[in-house]
Design an enzyme around this catalytic site. Sequence first.
Site, short mmCIF file in Angstrom:
data_model
loop_
_atom_site.label_atom_id
_atom_site.label_comp_id
_atom_site.label_asym_id
_atom_site.label_seq_id
_atom_site.Cartn_x
_atom_site.Cartn_y
_atom_site.Cartn_z
N HIS A 188 -3.54 7.08 3.51
CA HIS A 188 -3.95 5.87 2.77
C HIS A 188 -5.32 5.44 3.29
CE1 HIS A 188 -4.02 2.00 0.99
NE2 HIS A 188 -3.85 1.35 2.12
N CYS A 198 0.81 -1.22 0.00
CA CYS A 198 0.00 0.00 0.00
C CYS A 198 0.85 1.27 0.00
CB CYS A 198 -0.96 -0.01 1.18
SG CYS A 198 -2.22 -1.27 1.00
N ASN A 234 -10.48 0.24 -0.17
CA ASN A 234 -9.01 0.33 -0.21
C ASN A 234 -8.55 -0.05 -1.62
OD1 ASN A 234 -6.25 0.00 0.03
ND2 ASN A 234 -6.34 -1.21 1.90
O1 UT7 Z 1 -4.01 -1.35 3.21
C1 UT7 Z 1 -3.16 -2.28 3.78
C2 UT7 Z 1 -3.25 -2.25 5.23
N1 UT7 Z 1 -4.49 -2.87 5.67
C3 UT7 Z 1 -5.15 -2.34 6.68
O2 UT7 Z 1 -4.78 -1.31 7.16
C4 UT7 Z 1 -6.33 -3.10 7.21
C5 UT7 Z 1 -6.24 -3.18 8.72
N2 UT7 Z 1 -7.27 -3.96 9.35
C6 UT7 Z 1 -8.58 -3.65 9.33
O3 UT7 Z 1 -9.01 -2.73 8.68
C7 UT7 Z 1 -9.50 -4.44 10.21
O4 UT7 Z 1 -8.73 -5.26 11.06
C8 UT7 Z 1 -10.51 -5.32 9.43
C9 UT7 Z 1 -11.54 -4.44 8.74
C10 UT7 Z 1 -9.81 -6.22 8.44
C11 UT7 Z 1 -11.28 -6.22 10.41
O5 UT7 Z 1 -11.92 -5.42 11.38
P1 UT7 Z 1 -11.71 -5.70 12.94
O6 UT7 Z 1 -12.56 -4.75 13.63
O7 UT7 Z 1 -10.24 -5.67 13.21
O8 UT7 Z 1 -12.29 -7.15 13.08
P2 UT7 Z 1 -11.56 -8.45 13.64
O9 UT7 Z 1 -10.63 -9.00 12.62
O10 UT7 Z 1 -11.05 -8.16 15.00
O11 UT7 Z 1 -12.80 -9.42 13.74
C12 UT7 Z 1 -13.87 -9.18 14.68
C13 UT7 Z 1 -15.00 -10.12 14.34
C14 UT7 Z 1 -14.52 -11.56 14.12
O12 UT7 Z 1 -15.53 -12.43 14.65
P3 UT7 Z 1 -15.31 -13.13 16.08
O13 UT7 Z 1 -14.05 -13.93 15.96
O14 UT7 Z 1 -15.21 -12.00 17.07
O15 UT7 Z 1 -16.54 -13.95 16.23
C15 UT7 Z 1 -14.52 -11.71 12.64
O16 UT7 Z 1 -14.71 -13.03 12.20
O17 UT7 Z 1 -15.61 -9.72 13.12
C16 UT7 Z 1 -15.68 -10.84 12.25
N3 UT7 Z 1 -15.63 -10.36 10.88
C17 UT7 Z 1 -16.73 -10.01 10.19
N4 UT7 Z 1 -18.04 -10.00 10.53
C18 UT7 Z 1 -18.92 -9.59 9.61
C19 UT7 Z 1 -14.56 -10.18 10.09
N5 UT7 Z 1 -14.94 -9.71 8.89
C20 UT7 Z 1 -16.29 -9.62 8.93
C21 UT7 Z 1 -17.27 -9.19 8.00
N6 UT7 Z 1 -18.55 -9.19 8.38
N7 UT7 Z 1 -16.95 -8.78 6.77
#
Ligand code: UT7
Length: 326
Positions: free
Chosen positions: A253, A113, A283
Amino acid sequence: MRRAAITAVGAYLPERTLTNADLERLVDTTDAWIVERTGIRERRILSRGKGSAYMAIQAAQQALQKRGLPAEAIDLVIVATVTPEHPFPATANIVSHAIGAHRAWGFDVEAACSSFLYALSVAADSIAAGRVQRVLVIGSDKMSSIIDYRDRATCVIFGDAAGAVLLEPTEEEVGVMDYLHQADGAGCAFLHMKAGGSVLPPSVRTVRNRLHFVYQEGRQVFKQAVIQMAEVSAALMRKHNLRPEDIAFFVPHQANRRIIEAAAERLGLPLEKVMLNIDRYGNTTSATLPLCLHDYESQLKKGDNLILTTFGGGFTWGALWLRWAY
Ligand code: UT7
């Protein structure tokens, strides 16, 4: 002192829109979750049979048209991309040929990125050194070509687009003023693509095991993105005695609206000074920064101080101080 100034900006957005409602039909997710956790409402998807060069060409041509310059005037074309048209040759060569930049040499920059910010920095140094006069820096990514639309944690985030800037020399106190960039290879574990490179070339097994897609451990990346984008931007501002009130726009970004808000808060920058378009495009990796400049172009004035910052796979991150030139 000779510097590189941005003198035109172009963009290309594919027509097809993939909304959160569309994604609800593909994976176990909801519009409410996506909006709350990422700030994204829709993203663009390029049609099959077209690649990153197609989008880069449109964005580059728009930038040249806005400046009223023929492609023959370009000395160097740099394409920032993680989804090149082919593994080789460079997408930059395909773009140069297509737009008629026959005098230009060129290459691609891949730093996940951070690709566009690094490419912009290299291009600015080349101009400042007097090596070249006019450079096109294009960020173009067809992220839909490396996204697993069965993985809800990644498929809701990414979109396809391209953005281009034209750089020209100036003796005025505008343009690329300075930058600070950093990288840490330990970050590879948290954000990468497992197959398709030389260590694990494509095979029936790699395809069956779905190894040709973005792999991300989101929480780790999220935490580092907030810390590093804020710290590197603060360090650059401190180095030049730039206070929050001196900054016209913070240009981060666009990976997650919550990351952007947290980084801006750490810098003491109010949201009205933050360029944001993640809700419409998601993104777009190498295209996020030029797309922001394109969308906010009409609000910018000559002399405005902008801090561009990025964080991505590698890990790679950095910040660049830009004074708007027109
Ligand atoms: O550009 C390159 C750099 N990339 C980034 O900067 C991305 C950085 N990361 C993020 O933006 C976030 O971590 C994400 C958007 C990818 C994920 O959001 P989060 O708030 O960090 O969620 P998480 O990974 O902590 O997951 C929380 C829960 C999980 O369920 P459990 O284990 O708590 O039951 C996931 O399975 O949310 C669940 N989950 C979803 N639920 C509904 C993950 N994706 C989804 C989804 N819809 N699309």
